[in-house]
Design an enzyme around this catalytic site. Structure first.
Site, PDB file in Angstrom:
ATOM      1  N   ASP A   1     120.453  31.445  51.202  1.00 62.48           N
ATOM      2  CA  ASP A   1     121.554  32.292  51.674  1.00 62.48           C
ATOM      3  C   ASP A   1     122.622  32.509  50.607  1.00 62.48           C
ATOM      4  OD1 ASP A   1     122.309  29.613  51.776  1.00 62.48           O
ATOM      5  OD2 ASP A   1     122.494  29.546  53.953  1.00 62.48           O
TER       6      ASP A   1
ATOM      7  N   HIS B   1     122.484  25.019  62.934  1.00 61.84           N
ATOM      8  CA  HIS B   1     122.025  26.148  62.120  1.00 61.84           C
ATOM      9  C   HIS B   1     121.196  25.671  60.939  1.00 61.84           C
ATOM     10  CE1 HIS B   1     126.012  26.094  59.628  1.00 61.84           C
ATOM     11  NE2 HIS B   1     125.053  25.616  58.871  1.00 61.84           N
TER      12      HIS B   1
ATOM     13  N   GLU C   1     122.578  31.125  62.865  1.00 63.45           N
ATOM     14  CA  GLU C   1     123.489  30.483  63.807  1.00 63.45           C
ATOM     15  C   GLU C   1     122.891  30.498  65.214  1.00 63.45           C
ATOM     16  OE1 GLU C   1     126.131  29.073  62.798  1.00 63.45           O
ATOM     17  OE2 GLU C   1     127.176  30.203  61.259  1.00 63.45           O
TER      18      GLU C   1
HETATM   19  C1  F6R Z   1     123.272  26.133  52.840  1.00 62.72           C
HETATM   20  C2  F6R Z   1     122.703  26.159  54.171  1.00 62.72           C
HETATM   21  C3  F6R Z   1     123.372  25.521  55.337  1.00 62.72           C
HETATM   22  C4  F6R Z   1     123.675  24.052  55.116  1.00 62.72           C
HETATM   23  C5  F6R Z   1     124.362  23.443  56.336  1.00 62.72           C
HETATM   24  C6  F6R Z   1     124.765  22.009  56.100  1.00 62.72           C
HETATM   25  O1  F6R Z   1     122.431  26.838  51.939  1.00 62.72           O
HETATM   26  O2  F6R Z   1     121.684  26.736  54.306  1.00 62.72           O
HETATM   27  O3  F6R Z   1     122.552  25.667  56.473  1.00 62.72           O
HETATM   28  O4  F6R Z   1     122.503  23.369  54.849  1.00 62.72           O
HETATM   29  O5  F6R Z   1     125.501  24.189  56.658  1.00 62.72           O
HETATM   30  O6  F6R Z   1     125.766  21.986  55.137  1.00 62.72           O
HETATM   31  P1  F6R Z   1     126.229  20.615  54.433  1.00 62.72           P
HETATM   32  O7  F6R Z   1     125.068  20.155  53.610  1.00 62.72           O
HETATM   33  O8  F6R Z   1     127.391  21.008  53.568  1.00 62.72           O
HETATM   34  O9  F6R Z   1     126.572  19.680  55.529  1.00 62.72           O
END
Ligand code: F6R
Length: 252
Positions: free
Chosen positions: A67, A137, A142
């Site tokens: 993303d 997500h 989402e």
């Molecule tokens: C980022 C992504 C998101 C994160 C998720 C968890 O490329 O795809 O789905 O993996 O928001 O974020 P963290 O690792 O910061 O807790």
């Protein structure tokens, strides 16, 4: 589904890095699906360290990120292109032309989504590395009544913007849209590695992997995939240990 709970972060990082590096060392044209966020940072560090120690080359590898925010330039410190360059790409010998991230500044975002999907169709992912959001997500898919299969533009939930505000000066600066690979593209990866750390992820991980399969918890769709490895630190894995589910414990 294989679930491993690690006593320490370093062990988790090295193990995950090892899975990815194994694919790079074994495949003629490895294609890695990568993630950003706080979860993979240690894994990328471990990859860089192990690759430099072993001399493993990435010249034959291709990467696709999940993303990117809409509107952020590649040199914006919170863009996912910047993150990937900082934590991984600039430390490896992978050619820039083989690292792919959706272009959040494309004039025609729909065309950019189609372009990304066409590339993914031509180069199927050998593995997709995933973190998980507190709302379940994956990528920026989402919770919703319906999920999209391919790459698409998403309106970010306020809870997701709030969670990501820690990387920006202020929550208002967090873009309200992003481009993300769809759940269908994620599930097409031959192998999926889901990583979660911290007590605040314990419940959603449990719900996603053992609760009902529902678009309200996008990560629950991973239950339909034949080759998922879940790597948890002790805090994120505590719900599994407490309910007696058989999980593999990794000790250093
Ligand atoms: C980022 C992504 C998101 C994160 C998720 C968890 O490329 O795809 O789905 O993996 O928001 O974020 P963290 O690792 O910061 O807790």
């Amino acid at each position: 589904m294989k679930i491993k709970v690690f006593a320490g972060q370093d062990e988790l990082d090295r193990y995950a890095a090892g899975l990815l590096l194994h694919i790079v060392s074994q495949q003629e044209r490895p294609v890695l699906g990568l993630a950003t966020g706080s979860t993979p940072i240690g894994i990328y560090q471990a990859m860089v360290q192990a690759a430099s120690q072993s001399g493993l080359s990435f010249r034959h590898a291709t990467t696709y990120n999940l993303d990117e925010y809409v509107g952020l330039a590649p040199d914006h410190e919170q863009s996912y292109r910047y993150y990937m360059e900082k934590h991984l790409f600039r430390h490896l010998d992978i050619p820039a032309s083989q690292t792919h991230i959706p272009d959040g500044r494309a004039v025609d975002l729909q065309a950019e989504c189609r372009r990304y999907d066409a590339m993914l169709a031509a180069q199927p992912l050998d593995v997709q590395l995933l973190g998980i959001g507190h709302n379940g997500h994956i990528g920026f898919n989402e919770p919703a009544e319906e999920l999209r299969s391919g790459t698409h533009v998403v309106q970010l939930k306020e809870e997701t913007r709030a969670a990501n505000a820690r990387f920006f000066n202020h929550q208002d600066e967090v873009p309200d849209r992003a481009l993300t690979m769809g759940v269908g593209s994620i599930l097409k990866a031959k192998q999926i590695i889901l990583v979660a750390r911290g007590a605040d992820k314990a419940q959603i991980v449990k719900q996603a992997l053992q609760g009902p399969i529902t678009t309200r918890v996008p990560a629950s769709l991973l239950q339909t995939h034949a080759h998922v490895t879940v790597l948890l630190d002790r805090d994120a894995g505590r719900e599994w240990m407490e309910d007696g589910t058989k999980v593999e414990m990794a000790h250093s």
